[in-house]
Design a protein around this motif. Sequence first.
Motif, PDB file in Angstrom:
ATOM      1  N   SER A 282     -37.309   7.685  22.136  1.00  0.00           N
ATOM      2  CA  SER A 282     -36.005   7.640  21.468  1.00  0.00           C
ATOM      3  C   SER A 282     -36.169   8.163  20.040  1.00  0.00           C
ATOM      4  N   ASP A 283     -35.070   8.359  19.350  1.00  0.00           N
ATOM      5  CA  ASP A 283     -35.136   8.837  17.962  1.00  0.00           C
ATOM      6  C   ASP A 283     -35.925   7.866  17.088  1.00  0.00           C
ATOM      7  N   ALA A 284     -35.691   6.559  17.294  1.00  0.00           N
ATOM      8  CA  ALA A 284     -36.393   5.550  16.490  1.00  0.00           C
ATOM      9  C   ALA A 284     -37.895   5.574  16.782  1.00  0.00           C
ATOM     10  N   GLN A 285     -38.256   5.703  18.063  1.00  0.00           N
ATOM     11  CA  GLN A 285     -39.667   5.767  18.430  1.00  0.00           C
ATOM     12  C   GLN A 285     -40.325   7.025  17.870  1.00  0.00           C
ATOM     13  N   GLU A 286     -39.601   8.152  17.937  1.00  0.00           N
ATOM     14  CA  GLU A 286     -40.127   9.411  17.407  1.00  0.00           C
ATOM     15  C   GLU A 286     -40.372   9.294  15.898  1.00  0.00           C
ATOM     16  N   THR A 287     -39.459   8.645  15.203  1.00  0.00           N
ATOM     17  CA  THR A 287     -39.617   8.445  13.762  1.00  0.00           C
ATOM     18  C   THR A 287     -40.849   7.590  13.464  1.00  0.00           C
ATOM     19  N   ALA A 288     -41.012   6.515  14.246  1.00  0.00           N
ATOM     20  CA  ALA A 288     -42.174   5.631  14.062  1.00  0.00           C
ATOM     21  C   ALA A 288     -43.473   6.389  14.326  1.00  0.00           C
ATOM     22  N   HIS A 305     -44.942  -2.288  12.658  1.00  0.00           N
ATOM     23  CA  HIS A 305     -44.099  -3.485  12.696  1.00  0.00           C
ATOM     24  C   HIS A 305     -42.852  -3.137  13.511  1.00  0.00           C
ATOM     25  N   GLY A 306     -42.876  -3.492  14.798  1.00  0.00           N
ATOM     26  CA  GLY A 306     -41.753  -3.179  15.674  1.00  0.00           C
ATOM     27  C   GLY A 306     -41.200  -4.420  16.324  1.00  0.00           C
ATOM     28  N   GLY A 311     -40.202  -0.840  22.287  1.00  0.00           N
ATOM     29  CA  GLY A 311     -40.881   0.280  22.930  1.00  0.00           C
ATOM     30  C   GLY A 311     -42.144   0.718  22.202  1.00  0.00           C
ATOM     31  N   LYS A 312     -42.864  -0.238  21.617  1.00  0.00           N
ATOM     32  CA  LYS A 312     -44.117   0.091  20.928  1.00  0.00           C
ATOM     33  C   LYS A 312     -45.136   0.696  21.902  1.00  0.00           C
ATOM     34  N   THR A 313     -45.128   0.209  23.154  1.00  0.00           N
ATOM     35  CA  THR A 313     -46.103   0.688  24.140  1.00  0.00           C
ATOM     36  C   THR A 313     -45.945   2.182  24.406  1.00  0.00           C
ATOM     37  N   LEU A 465     -40.406  -0.052  13.463  1.00  0.00           N
ATOM     38  CA  LEU A 465     -39.571   0.231  14.628  1.00  0.00           C
ATOM     39  C   LEU A 465     -38.587  -0.926  14.701  1.00  0.00           C
ATOM     40  N   SER A 466     -37.398  -0.719  14.150  1.00  0.00           N
ATOM     41  CA  SER A 466     -36.503  -1.842  13.843  1.00  0.00           C
ATOM     42  C   SER A 466     -35.399  -2.078  14.858  1.00  0.00           C
ATOM     43  N   GLU A 467     -35.361  -1.315  15.951  1.00  0.00           N
ATOM     44  CA  GLU A 467     -34.310  -1.527  16.947  1.00  0.00           C
ATOM     45  C   GLU A 467     -34.902  -1.542  18.346  1.00  0.00           C
ATOM     46  N   ARG A 468     -34.253  -2.280  19.237  1.00  0.00           N
ATOM     47  CA  ARG A 468     -34.711  -2.347  20.623  1.00  0.00           C
ATOM     48  C   ARG A 468     -34.461  -1.022  21.337  1.00  0.00           C
ATOM     49  N   PHE A 469     -35.283  -0.784  22.360  1.00  0.00           N
ATOM     50  CA  PHE A 469     -35.182   0.472  23.086  1.00  0.00           C
ATOM     51  C   PHE A 469     -33.923   0.497  23.961  1.00  0.00           C
TER      52      PHE A 469
END
Length: 820
Positions: A282-288, A305-306, A311-313, A465-469
């Motif tokens: 996702s965009d948030a995961q890509e940013t992280a 810190h997610g 979706g840290k995995t 990573l501040s939002e759920r997938f």
Amino acid sequence: MYADLILPLFLPQQTLTYSVPDELISDITVGCSVVALVKNKMYSAIVQKLYDDEPKPYIVKPIISIIDKNIVVNKYQLDFWKWIAEYYMCTVGEVMAAALPNGLRLQSKTHISLSNLCDNEFDITEREAELYSIIEENKTITLQDLIKKSRKKTIITTLKNMLEKGIICIDENIESKYKPRLETFVKLSKTIKNETELNEKINSLKKAKIQEKLLIYYLSLCENIDFINPPKIQKKQLLNNTQTSAAALNECIKKQIFETENQQIGRLSTENINTHKPYELSDAQETALNEINKNFETKNTVLLHGVTSSGKTEVYFKLIETQLQQGKQVLYLLPEIALTQQLLTRLQKVFGNKVGVFHSKYSENERVEVYNNIIGNKLLQQQYSIVIGARSAMFLPFSNLGLIIVDEEHDASYKQHDVVPFYNARDSAIFLAQIHGAKTILGSATPSIESYYNALRGKYGLARLSERFGDAMPPKVETVNIITAYKKNQMNGHFTAILLDAMFESLKNNEQIILFQNRRGFAPYLQCEDCGEIPHCKHCNVSLTYHKNTNNLRCHYCGYSENLHEKCTNCGSEKLNKKGVGTEKINDELKIIFPKVRTAIFDTDSLRTRNAYIRTISEFENHDTDILVGTQMVSKGLDFGNVRIVGILNADNMLNFSDFRAHERAFQLMMQVGGRAGRRKKNGRVFIQTYNPENKIIRDVVDDNYENFFAREITERKNFCYPPFYRLINITLKHYNQDILNNAAHAIADSMRKFFGNNVLGPEYPAINKIQNKFISTILLKIEQKTSLAQTKKILQQCISQVQLQQQFKSVIVLIDVDP
């Protein structure tokens, strides 16, 4: 040539020096495994160093033999062992004992037999005669078996007397615990050298139809027969596919048609696995991910810190993919063995059979084979590039490590508590990565205070990573006041009406539930209603826990158990009340409230085997279980898509421990177990039952406010001189005699105060001051960050050694725990 050897023993001098016999010089290398003699007992040892200068002024013993010419422990491991021993104040031999699988550590066994003089007349005692008859019956017996059969532990003196009289002989034989798995294969007999001879054998079987069937089936699998090197087929495959018996095959062997040979095969899976590319981020995961990679340019360690279910995995998978493209190895650490199966399945779908697993629930033989696979002495064609496991996986023989992932880095399970060395796998992983020139990623939704502090001050990189997938939303967290519920008669067992209503609704919608009760067993203790007597362990200063499934009372510290009492052992009253509540009690109440609902318990008592872990998780994943009742094990990163409700049955129990980390652990546990709810499209709900809903920690959990919790906690740590502002070393003393223990503890503490003053706290008795018949006392040393840690350890070791040298304190056990 001389060699410094590491032995799996407590040796203050760290290594022992041996000479290398001339015939072994060409084969011996640093890191190989050899046999050495220590006090008439043989051990496997690791060569740490080789040199030519003769040690003086003593004569050294020779190495007996080389076990394996190949390197068993590489240079990275030797450096890592040395660091663990120095930092955690233990010996490198104790590290070796923890690091190598038992199957790779050979040790001699004492074998006892009657001597050739046994026909002579001896003047023997009654006890000697008893041992004589046992040895005579068994001809040769190990010392351990003799102790078991004689049912006496104190037989050493008796055996020594029998040895001096010439009645017995004692031999030391070295044995390996690793047993390779062998498979029997069938092939044409070497006596058949051409087609003519083969046809003669076929014709000779015209009247033996079953034997002929075996040969015809074997030949049907061979396109062109190489008579010099005939193809092999598994014996069980041959017998199963022809539906014949082993007797028919044995007849063929007698007629020199077939011959068999045993071949070593691995215990590890060799199946090909269909794989797919990692999912798009996702965009948030890509940013992280970009933040992590940018931080890796200047820092070797990054904290991710997610929030839970962010979706840290999947971010880890992208990092792993990059490392594999560079030909590197990846170590993926988890705090709990229970997590490995879920993660293994996900990893194998992307990376296939490049993924291996290593943890203590594997058998000794399986652990040896995983170890050999990593080092390159492998039976599998595919060498593992990714290894997932609990803290012990750090000690595997990696040679090209590129990345270490420490998932749920905050978890207390990363700290070794049971045996020396008392290492922290998170902190040790960072040094291990440094040795290899690798990177470390620490991941958590609730980072430890120390890690987050290090990230804020720039020691580590920080990515968020501040939002759920996907469409998942954070769960709604609600507190339920237990006092109010009791006053309004709204309690059913240990469930408030509000929680039960939510559970009924969830089950009606075919959703699943997780209930958190951080105590094992049925009831923590029994108490007599008339005299107040509570059954205690005979060996520990702790009450016995009642377990309903086995109907006994059990000590969770030493394993002692006794049958459930029908009457009070003190006054004879039959009024015995079960006090407190554990997971078994909660499970029983559920069966009464929801008689048709399928429940399961998820704690260490219920999951003693690897298969039990896998079965319980699989049943919950497949919705064969509706409600999962567990201890802190349910909080550790498990991913279940259909869980809507999470109930924390008593939050206050976690908040009231006498430990400076109690509030941190409570916050992390509640946040993590709450994070199991609503991990897909349905919004989750978390209910925290408590006597104090306005507690600051509970309010931070409700508000999902880690920053507020951290700010308050870090201020308290600074004010009261605790980590990360001070380092801690805990000294634990144990002895069977309480007076000797007290004197030794005060002697060490007084010696320490001469150097460290008021930074020495204690000695004090811990909450449980006797375990396994040994009394316990503790001393705590606080060390300022600006103070040299190495110099402090040196002074501390001197203080302890000076006291231990005194005759009356030589039997006192002293354990040092750095960063407790």
